[in-house]
Write a protein that holds these residues in place. Structure first.
Motif, PDB file in Angstrom:
ATOM      1  N   PRO A  29     106.150  65.393  44.346  1.00 22.64           N
ATOM      2  CA  PRO A  29     105.661  64.009  44.393  1.00 22.64           C
ATOM      3  C   PRO A  29     104.149  63.942  44.618  1.00 22.64           C
ATOM      4  O   PRO A  29     103.604  64.597  45.492  1.00 22.64           O
ATOM      5  CB  PRO A  29     106.404  63.416  45.595  1.00 22.64           C
ATOM      6  CG  PRO A  29     107.607  64.272  45.765  1.00 22.64           C
ATOM      7  CD  PRO A  29     107.219  65.637  45.305  1.00 22.64           C
ATOM      8  N   GLY A  30     103.486  63.177  43.774  1.00 19.21           N
ATOM      9  CA  GLY A  30     102.046  63.001  43.881  1.00 19.21           C
ATOM     10  C   GLY A  30     101.222  64.017  43.118  1.00 19.21           C
ATOM     11  O   GLY A  30     100.012  63.874  43.007  1.00 19.21           O
ATOM     12  N   MET A  31     101.836  65.079  42.595  1.00 18.82           N
ATOM     13  CA  MET A  31     101.079  66.125  41.903  1.00 18.82           C
ATOM     14  C   MET A  31     101.093  65.964  40.384  1.00 18.82           C
ATOM     15  O   MET A  31     100.398  66.690  39.699  1.00 18.82           O
ATOM     16  CB  MET A  31     101.646  67.502  42.248  1.00 18.82           C
ATOM     17  CG  MET A  31     101.382  67.943  43.659  1.00 18.82           C
ATOM     18  SD  MET A  31      99.649  68.202  44.014  1.00 18.82           S
ATOM     19  CE  MET A  31      99.312  69.677  43.105  1.00 18.82           C
ATOM     20  N   GLY A  32     101.870  65.036  39.860  1.00 20.64           N
ATOM     21  CA  GLY A  32     101.988  64.885  38.408  1.00 20.64           C
ATOM     22  C   GLY A  32     100.667  64.587  37.731  1.00 20.64           C
ATOM     23  O   GLY A  32     100.411  65.036  36.619  1.00 20.64           O
ATOM     24  N   ALA A  33      99.794  63.824  38.384  1.00 24.33           N
ATOM     25  CA  ALA A  33      98.505  63.495  37.786  1.00 24.33           C
ATOM     26  C   ALA A  33      97.404  64.447  38.236  1.00 24.33           C
ATOM     27  O   ALA A  33      96.384  64.569  37.568  1.00 24.33           O
ATOM     28  CB  ALA A  33      98.118  62.067  38.161  1.00 24.33           C
ATOM     29  N   PRO A  36      97.371  68.623  36.192  1.00 20.40           N
ATOM     30  CA  PRO A  36      96.677  68.794  34.909  1.00 20.40           C
ATOM     31  C   PRO A  36      95.160  68.716  35.050  1.00 20.40           C
ATOM     32  O   PRO A  36      94.430  69.413  34.349  1.00 20.40           O
ATOM     33  CB  PRO A  36      97.204  67.638  34.053  1.00 20.40           C
ATOM     34  CG  PRO A  36      98.524  67.318  34.636  1.00 20.40           C
ATOM     35  CD  PRO A  36      98.392  67.574  36.109  1.00 20.40           C
ATOM     36  N   LYS A  37      94.680  67.909  35.990  1.00 23.05           N
ATOM     37  CA  LYS A  37      93.238  67.820  36.216  1.00 23.05           C
ATOM     38  C   LYS A  37      92.716  69.139  36.768  1.00 23.05           C
ATOM     39  O   LYS A  37      91.667  69.627  36.345  1.00 23.05           O
ATOM     40  CB  LYS A  37      92.932  66.677  37.185  1.00 23.05           C
ATOM     41  CG  LYS A  37      91.455  66.391  37.327  1.00 23.05           C
ATOM     42  CD  LYS A  37      91.195  65.274  38.322  1.00 23.05           C
ATOM     43  CE  LYS A  37      91.753  63.967  37.815  1.00 23.05           C
ATOM     44  NZ  LYS A  37      91.410  62.827  38.672  1.00 23.05           N
ATOM     45  N   TRP A  38      93.458  69.752  37.707  1.00 27.42           N
ATOM     46  CA  TRP A  38      93.037  71.039  38.260  1.00 27.42           C
ATOM     47  C   TRP A  38      93.041  72.129  37.201  1.00 27.42           C
ATOM     48  O   TRP A  38      92.148  72.961  37.162  1.00 27.42           O
ATOM     49  CB  TRP A  38      93.947  71.446  39.407  1.00 27.42           C
ATOM     50  CG  TRP A  38      93.758  70.664  40.668  1.00 27.42           C
ATOM     51  CD1 TRP A  38      92.835  69.687  40.906  1.00 27.42           C
ATOM     52  CD2 TRP A  38      94.514  70.794  41.857  1.00 27.42           C
ATOM     53  NE1 TRP A  38      92.982  69.201  42.168  1.00 27.42           N
ATOM     54  CE2 TRP A  38      94.018  69.858  42.787  1.00 27.42           C
ATOM     55  CE3 TRP A  38      95.580  71.587  42.240  1.00 27.42           C
ATOM     56  CZ2 TRP A  38      94.522  69.712  44.059  1.00 27.42           C
ATOM     57  CZ3 TRP A  38      96.086  71.433  43.512  1.00 27.42           C
ATOM     58  CH2 TRP A  38      95.564  70.516  44.413  1.00 27.42           C
ATOM     59  N   GLY A  40      92.615  71.681  34.017  1.00 28.97           N
ATOM     60  CA  GLY A  40      91.465  71.393  33.158  1.00 28.97           C
ATOM     61  C   GLY A  40      90.164  71.868  33.779  1.00 28.97           C
ATOM     62  O   GLY A  40      89.304  72.430  33.089  1.00 28.97           O
ATOM     63  N   TRP A  41      90.005  71.662  35.082  1.00 25.87           N
ATOM     64  CA  TRP A  41      88.799  72.138  35.760  1.00 25.87           C
ATOM     65  C   TRP A  41      88.727  73.661  35.728  1.00 25.87           C
ATOM     66  O   TRP A  41      87.655  74.234  35.506  1.00 25.87           O
ATOM     67  CB  TRP A  41      88.773  71.660  37.200  1.00 25.87           C
ATOM     68  CG  TRP A  41      88.517  70.192  37.375  1.00 25.87           C
ATOM     69  CD1 TRP A  41      88.124  69.299  36.422  1.00 25.87           C
ATOM     70  CD2 TRP A  41      88.648  69.441  38.580  1.00 25.87           C
ATOM     71  NE1 TRP A  41      88.012  68.045  36.958  1.00 25.87           N
ATOM     72  CE2 TRP A  41      88.321  68.107  38.288  1.00 25.87           C
ATOM     73  CE3 TRP A  41      89.024  69.778  39.872  1.00 25.87           C
ATOM     74  CZ2 TRP A  41      88.352  67.108  39.246  1.00 25.87           C
ATOM     75  CZ3 TRP A  41      89.041  68.784  40.829  1.00 25.87           C
ATOM     76  CH2 TRP A  41      88.710  67.465  40.521  1.00 25.87           C
ATOM     77  N   ALA A  42      89.861  74.316  35.961  1.00 25.63           N
ATOM     78  CA  ALA A  42      89.877  75.782  35.943  1.00 25.63           C
ATOM     79  C   ALA A  42      89.489  76.307  34.560  1.00 25.63           C
ATOM     80  O   ALA A  42      88.710  77.267  34.449  1.00 25.63           O
ATOM     81  CB  ALA A  42      91.254  76.300  36.345  1.00 25.63           C
ATOM     82  N   LYS A  43      90.018  75.681  33.504  1.00 23.17           N
ATOM     83  CA  LYS A  43      89.647  76.087  32.148  1.00 23.17           C
ATOM     84  C   LYS A  43      88.161  75.866  31.897  1.00 23.17           C
ATOM     85  O   LYS A  43      87.480  76.709  31.304  1.00 23.17           O
ATOM     86  CB  LYS A  43      90.447  75.289  31.113  1.00 23.17           C
ATOM     87  CG  LYS A  43      91.873  75.687  30.962  1.00 23.17           C
ATOM     88  CD  LYS A  43      92.496  74.837  29.869  1.00 23.17           C
ATOM     89  CE  LYS A  43      93.974  74.984  29.772  1.00 23.17           C
ATOM     90  NZ  LYS A  43      94.531  74.101  28.735  1.00 23.17           N
ATOM     91  N   ALA A  93      97.921  78.994  28.783  1.00 23.86           N
ATOM     92  CA  ALA A  93      98.671  77.752  28.608  1.00 23.86           C
ATOM     93  C   ALA A  93      99.861  77.918  27.660  1.00 23.86           C
ATOM     94  O   ALA A  93     100.830  77.178  27.765  1.00 23.86           O
ATOM     95  CB  ALA A  93      97.751  76.666  28.090  1.00 23.86           C
ATOM     96  N   GLY A  94      99.816  78.857  26.764  1.00 31.42           N
ATOM     97  CA  GLY A  94     100.927  79.074  25.854  1.00 31.42           C
ATOM     98  C   GLY A  94     101.908  80.138  26.313  1.00 31.42           C
ATOM     99  O   GLY A  94     103.108  80.035  26.088  1.00 31.42           O
TER     100      GLY A  94
END
Length: 103
Positions: A29-33, A36-38, A40-43, A93-94
């Motif tokens: 709960p609370g991690m769904g949004a 993906p942001k984390w 993206g930052w790591a990439k 990611a794949g």
């Protein structure tokens, strides 16, 4: 040995087909949004580090061209490691969902 047999029998009798044993991945709960942001930052930081790594290897190869062949060899060797690291980041990611079986 009898303890091993008892443990083996207990594991064999345990129910393994319940809905909780093969549940699909779900975000806490609370991690769904946030997750993906984390990712993206790591990439983003990994790509930036890869660019800087390739530039550093190129500089080492240029500086080490004359009378510093060891430095040039280190730059060429580092280039292989940078490209390998970028390949791992790109394929993550794949490959991970394919192995784990997630979405």
């Amino acid at each position: 040995m009898s303890l091993m047999n008892a443990v083996s029998d207990a594991v064999a009798l345990a129910p393994m087909d319940g809905p909780g044993w093969n549940a699909p991945p779900a975000a806490p709960p609370g991690m769904g949004a946030i997750m993906p942001k984390w990712v993206g930052w790591a990439k983003y930081f990994a790509i930036g580090a890869g660019i800087l790594g390739i530039i550093a290897c190129g500089i080492m190869m240029m500086v080490g061209r004359r009378n510093r062949s060891h430095l040039a060899a280190e730059g060429a060797n580092g280039l292989l490691w940078v490209m390998g690291g970028l390949s791992v980041v790109t394929l993550a990611a794949g490959v991970v969902p394919a192995i784990v079986g997630g979405a």
